[in-house]
Design an enzyme around this catalytic site. Structure first.
Site, short mmCIF file in Angstrom:
data_model
loop_
_atom_site.label_atom_id
_atom_site.label_comp_id
_atom_site.label_asym_id
_atom_site.label_seq_id
_atom_site.Cartn_x
_atom_site.Cartn_y
_atom_site.Cartn_z
N ASN A 29 23.89 22.80 38.32
CA ASN A 29 23.56 23.84 39.55
C ASN A 29 22.56 24.67 39.20
O ASN A 29 21.81 25.05 40.13
CB ASN A 29 24.89 24.51 40.13
N ARG A 81 37.99 42.99 27.31
CA ARG A 81 37.40 42.48 28.59
C ARG A 81 36.68 43.57 29.38
O ARG A 81 35.29 43.26 29.54
CB ARG A 81 38.51 41.89 29.57
N MET A 106 32.74 29.90 33.09
CA MET A 106 34.35 29.59 33.07
C MET A 106 34.86 30.66 32.83
O MET A 106 36.06 30.84 32.81
CB MET A 106 34.38 28.71 31.89
N ARG A 107 34.42 32.22 32.50
CA ARG A 107 35.13 33.20 32.23
C ARG A 107 35.41 34.19 33.43
O ARG A 107 34.45 34.20 34.37
CB ARG A 107 34.24 33.98 31.24
N ILE A 108 36.73 34.76 33.62
CA ILE A 108 37.07 35.59 34.41
C ILE A 108 36.53 36.95 34.49
O ILE A 108 36.73 37.63 33.33
CB ILE A 108 38.50 35.46 34.84
N HIS A 125 32.65 25.90 44.34
CA HIS A 125 33.74 25.41 43.67
C HIS A 125 33.83 23.92 44.43
O HIS A 125 33.55 23.72 45.53
CB HIS A 125 34.96 26.26 44.17
N GLU A 159 40.85 38.07 43.66
CA GLU A 159 41.66 36.83 43.63
C GLU A 159 40.81 35.72 43.26
O GLU A 159 39.78 35.36 44.16
CB GLU A 159 42.51 36.85 44.83
N GLU A 188 26.11 16.08 43.81
CA GLU A 188 24.99 15.90 44.64
C GLU A 188 25.01 17.06 45.68
O GLU A 188 24.30 17.57 46.22
CB GLU A 188 24.90 14.73 45.16
N GLU A 190 26.82 19.76 45.88
CA GLU A 190 26.64 20.92 45.21
C GLU A 190 25.31 21.77 45.27
O GLU A 190 24.93 22.41 45.63
CB GLU A 190 27.28 21.02 43.86
C1 GRF Z 1 30.51 22.69 39.11
O1 GRF Z 1 31.25 21.56 39.70
C2 GRF Z 1 31.07 23.98 40.13
O2 GRF Z 1 31.54 23.64 41.09
C3 GRF Z 1 32.05 24.44 38.89
O3 GRF Z 1 31.61 23.92 37.83
C4 GRF Z 1 30.89 23.12 37.64
C5 GRF Z 1 29.50 23.30 37.15
O4 GRF Z 1 28.58 22.37 36.71
N1 GRF Z 1 32.35 25.80 39.27
P1 GRF Z 1 27.23 22.80 36.30
O5 GRF Z 1 27.36 23.62 35.11
O6 GRF Z 1 26.53 23.64 37.29
O7 GRF Z 1 26.66 21.38 36.07
#
Ligand code: GRF
Length: 217
Positions: A29, A81, A106-108, A125, A159, A188, A190
């Site tokens: 992305n 945190r 991946m971290r909140i 998402h 949330e 694709e 995304e």
């Molecule tokens: C994507 O599927 C996004 O929707 C999710 O994490 C993935 C990240 O993919 N949040 P990338 O690292 O951008 O390839």
């Protein structure tokens, strides 16, 4: 950009909006956002910082290849945190960041940082929220057996996976689809959707009214 109940309107006229993209893994992305520039996308904005919680993420390589400064901040270096978020917040301020784009981060992030960037932080998402929240949106939808899933871009609130929806697109799941073919279709989609959402933000076309995001023409 204007929104009810929040006075931090951003004036972008004549300036380039500085964008930070947060990543943890592959960074496809991020790549789509970088590539959007070549197709005259992200007009009025520029990715001036990539933040990663993993030094060895492939996304970091992509950022460096594109000549974008990278701030690697691994959790191991922070005792809490709060400390982790404070370091990020400082870096964002130093860099004058106006929009945070979470792209597979991946971290909140803590409530403080989310509040600081309220309506100025978005996430993508891989499902039609509010269905299939969490880390395995594609797999969960596939295993559930739904016929339609999709992609959601939304503002980030405290949330998880629950902020106001900016854009959504459906992706059909056919009888012949496997998890792999579905993943490909979702990614694709995304890569088409995220640059569009970011462009709408840059253009000041997003109004948040309660849970609804109105797109101004
Ligand atoms: C994507 O599927 C996004 O929707 C999710 O994490 C993935 C990240 O993919 N949040 P990338 O690292 O951008 O390839």
């Amino acid at each position: 950009m204007s929104h009810q109940g929040n006075k931090r309107d951003i004036e972008v006229t004549g300036t380039i909006m500085k964008i930070a993209v947060f990543v943890s893994g592959n960074g496809s992305n991020l790549q789509a956002l970088i590539d959007a520039r070549e197709k005259d996308g992200l007009a009025g904005g520029e990715i001036t910082l990539v933040v990663s919680d993993h030094a060895d993420a492939y996304a970091v390589k992509r950022a460096r290849q594109a000549g974008i400064p990278v701030f690697v901040h691994e959790a191991a270096g922070s005792s809490s945190r709060e400390e982790y978020d404070t370091a990020i917040s400082r870096k964002l301020k130093e860099s004058g960041i106006e929009l945070i784009v979470l792209a597979g981060f991946m971290r909140i992030l803590g409530d403080g940082l989310v509040e600081e960037y309220k309506w100025r932080m978005m996430n993508i998402h891989p499902s039609l929220l509010p269905s299939f929240k969490g880390t395995h949106g594609i797999r969960d939808a596939f295993e559930y057996g739904v016929k339609v899933t999709g992609v959601t871009v939304h503002f980030v609130e405290k949330e998880l996976d629950a902020g106001p929806v900016i854009l959504q697109t459906p992706v059909m799941i056919g009888e012949d689809d496997t998890l792999e073919t579905l993943e490909k279709k979702i990614h694709e989609e995304e890569h088409r959707l995220y640059p569009r959402a970011v462009q709408l933000f840059i253009d000041g076309k997003l109004d948040v009214r309660g849970r609804k995001v109105r797109i101004r023409e």
